[in-house]
Structure formats: structure tokens, C-alpha cells
Write a protein that holds these residues in place. Structure first.
Motif, short mmCIF file in Angstrom:
data_model
loop_
_atom_site.label_atom_id
_atom_site.label_comp_id
_atom_site.label_asym_id
_atom_site.label_seq_id
_atom_site.Cartn_x
_atom_site.Cartn_y
_atom_site.Cartn_z
N MET A 1 -7.79 -21.54 77.13
CA MET A 1 -6.33 -22.14 76.87
C MET A 1 -6.67 -23.39 75.83
N SER A 2 -6.03 -23.31 74.67
CA SER A 2 -5.86 -24.58 73.73
C SER A 2 -5.17 -25.52 74.29
N HIS A 3 -5.59 -26.97 73.98
CA HIS A 3 -4.92 -28.08 74.49
C HIS A 3 -4.24 -28.71 73.16
N ASP A 4 -3.81 -27.79 72.19
CA ASP A 4 -3.18 -28.36 70.95
C ASP A 4 -1.65 -28.73 71.55
N THR A 5 -1.16 -29.87 71.07
CA THR A 5 0.17 -30.22 71.59
C THR A 5 1.20 -30.22 70.40
N VAL A 6 0.61 -30.15 69.11
CA VAL A 6 1.67 -30.31 68.14
C VAL A 6 1.29 -29.21 66.97
N VAL A 7 2.22 -28.99 66.26
CA VAL A 7 1.91 -27.85 65.21
C VAL A 7 2.69 -28.23 63.80
N ASP A 8 2.13 -28.12 62.70
CA ASP A 8 2.84 -28.03 61.24
C ASP A 8 3.79 -27.36 61.30
N PRO A 9 5.26 -27.66 61.13
CA PRO A 9 6.08 -26.66 60.83
C PRO A 9 6.01 -25.81 59.78
N ARG A 10 5.43 -26.22 58.73
CA ARG A 10 5.26 -25.50 57.44
C ARG A 10 4.50 -24.14 57.78
N ALA A 11 3.53 -24.48 58.80
CA ALA A 11 2.57 -23.33 59.14
C ALA A 11 3.44 -22.11 59.94
N LEU A 12 4.59 -22.75 60.86
CA LEU A 12 5.32 -21.83 61.72
C LEU A 12 6.04 -20.86 60.56
N ARG A 13 6.57 -21.52 59.55
CA ARG A 13 7.48 -20.90 58.88
C ARG A 13 6.67 -19.78 58.10
N PHE A 14 5.20 -20.05 57.80
CA PHE A 14 4.63 -19.43 56.92
C PHE A 14 4.30 -17.98 57.86
N GLY A 15 3.94 -18.59 58.94
CA GLY A 15 3.40 -17.23 59.87
C GLY A 15 4.56 -16.46 60.08
N ALA A 16 5.96 -17.08 60.38
CA ALA A 16 7.16 -16.31 60.30
C ALA A 16 7.53 -15.07 59.32
N ALA A 17 7.09 -15.72 58.10
CA ALA A 17 7.34 -15.16 56.88
C ALA A 17 6.40 -13.88 56.74
N LEU A 18 4.94 -14.07 57.06
CA LEU A 18 3.95 -12.88 57.34
C LEU A 18 4.31 -12.09 58.38
N THR A 19 4.74 -12.34 59.60
CA THR A 19 5.46 -11.64 60.56
C THR A 19 6.39 -10.75 60.22
N SER A 20 7.42 -11.57 59.65
CA SER A 20 8.43 -10.49 59.01
C SER A 20 8.07 -9.63 57.98
N ALA A 21 7.11 -9.54 57.15
CA ALA A 21 6.73 -8.83 56.30
C ALA A 21 6.02 -7.51 57.21
N VAL A 22 5.16 -7.99 58.24
CA VAL A 22 4.58 -7.01 58.73
C VAL A 22 5.64 -6.15 59.48
N LEU A 23 6.44 -6.73 60.27
CA LEU A 23 7.41 -6.13 60.95
C LEU A 23 8.35 -5.25 59.96
N ALA A 24 8.70 -5.70 58.82
CA ALA A 24 9.57 -4.59 57.84
C ALA A 24 8.57 -3.55 57.50
N LEU A 25 7.38 -3.79 57.44
CA LEU A 25 6.30 -2.73 57.17
C LEU A 25 6.52 -1.42 58.31
N VAL A 26 6.46 -2.17 59.47
CA VAL A 26 6.52 -1.27 60.64
C VAL A 26 8.05 -0.33 60.81
N LEU A 27 9.24 -1.04 60.17
CA LEU A 27 10.23 -0.45 60.14
C LEU A 27 10.24 0.79 59.18
N VAL A 28 9.66 0.74 58.09
CA VAL A 28 9.72 1.86 57.05
C VAL A 28 8.44 2.80 57.07
#
Length: 145
Positions: A1-28
Motif C-alpha cells: 500500500m502506498s503512503h502517498d498523501t497528496v495528489v496533483d489535481p491536474r493528474a486527477l482530471r487527466f485520468g478522468a478524461a482518459l477514463t471517460s474516453a475508455v468508458l465511452a468506448l465500452v458503451l459503443v
């Protein structure tokens, strides 16, 4: 288990964008390819939940390609709400995957649709529904204690 306590919010939005693209692909995408793509995204969620957000391929891609071009963040965020959000995404992805594999296509696509909407909302506005749910449950737990 990682001990990371903070995250770059820009990385979260980038990950969410890629996740959105992948999930859209699943839907079609037709079966059986959609189950393979959803299985891969389920693994991405599981890495964020059970290892660390930094273990996700989306985080690696952000660190390797995007962050060197945009520099260090002005601020960071507590990692706990985001990891909880990954757990919510993992739950919806697992429900979707199991339902699709069992032939319950409508249930599976609805579950994937919920995850897609949440990821897209985070990517486009920065509003993380899973993070908000985490904060709400923490407040409720303190109130009830």
C-alpha cells in the motif's frame, strides 16, 4: 500500500478524461471487445484503490508526458477522497463487467454509463462525485459519533 498523501489535481482530471474516453468506448463497442476494454479499465481502477493512484497507467502517462510540459502544481489535494472515488468507479466497473459477462447487457451498460458520467463530469468541470461522497460520509460519521 502506498503512503502517498497528496495528489496533483491536474493528474486527477487527466485520468478522468482518459477514463471517460475508455468508458465511452465500452458503451459503443460490441461484445466481446467491450468486455475486454472494460476489464482493462477495471484493472486501472483497482490499481488506484489497492496500490496507489500513482500506480495507475493514467498517472504514469501524466507524469511521463504531461507534467514535464506543464510543470509542478500550484497546489495539491488530499489523496483519500480520490482513492475513494476510484473505489466507487471500481464498483461500477465490476458491476458492469459482471453484468455484461452474464448477458445482462442493459444492467452492464447502465453501470458503465453511471461511471462514464461521473468521470466526464470530473474531467470537464473538476467536480468529483466520488470525492464529494467521501467528504459527505466523513461529515456524517463525525455527526453520528
Amino acid at each position: 500500500m502506498s503512503h502517498d498523501t497528496v495528489v496533483d489535481p491536474r493528474a486527477l482530471r487527466f485520468g478522468a478524461a482518459l477514463t471517460s474516453a475508455v468508458l465511452a468506448l465500452v458503451l459503443v463497442t460490441p461484445s466481446p471487445a467491450r468486455e475486454i476494454v472494460l476489464g482493462a479499465q477495471t484493472v486501472v481502477f483497482a490499481l488506484g484503490v489497492f496500490v496507489s493512484l500513482g500506480a495507475s497507467p493514467w498517472s504514469w502517462l501524466f507524469r511521463a508526458v504531461v507534467r514535464p510540459r506543464i510543470g509542478a502544481p500550484d497546489r495539491t489535494e488530499d489523496v483519500r477522497p480520490s482513492r475513494f472515488a476510484q473505489a466507487v468507479g471500481l464498483t461500477f466497473a465490476l458491476v458492469g463487467l459482471v453484468a455484461l459477462l452474464a448477458g445482462a447487457t442493459t444492467v452492464g451498460l447502465v453501470a458503465v454509463g453511471f461511471a462514464f458520467v461521473a468521470a466526464l463530469l470530473n474531467a470537464t468541470t473538476g467536480l468529483c462525485l466520488g470525492c464529494e461522497l467521501y467528504l459527505t460520509t466523513r461529515r456524517l460519521a463525525r455527526t453520528l459519533a
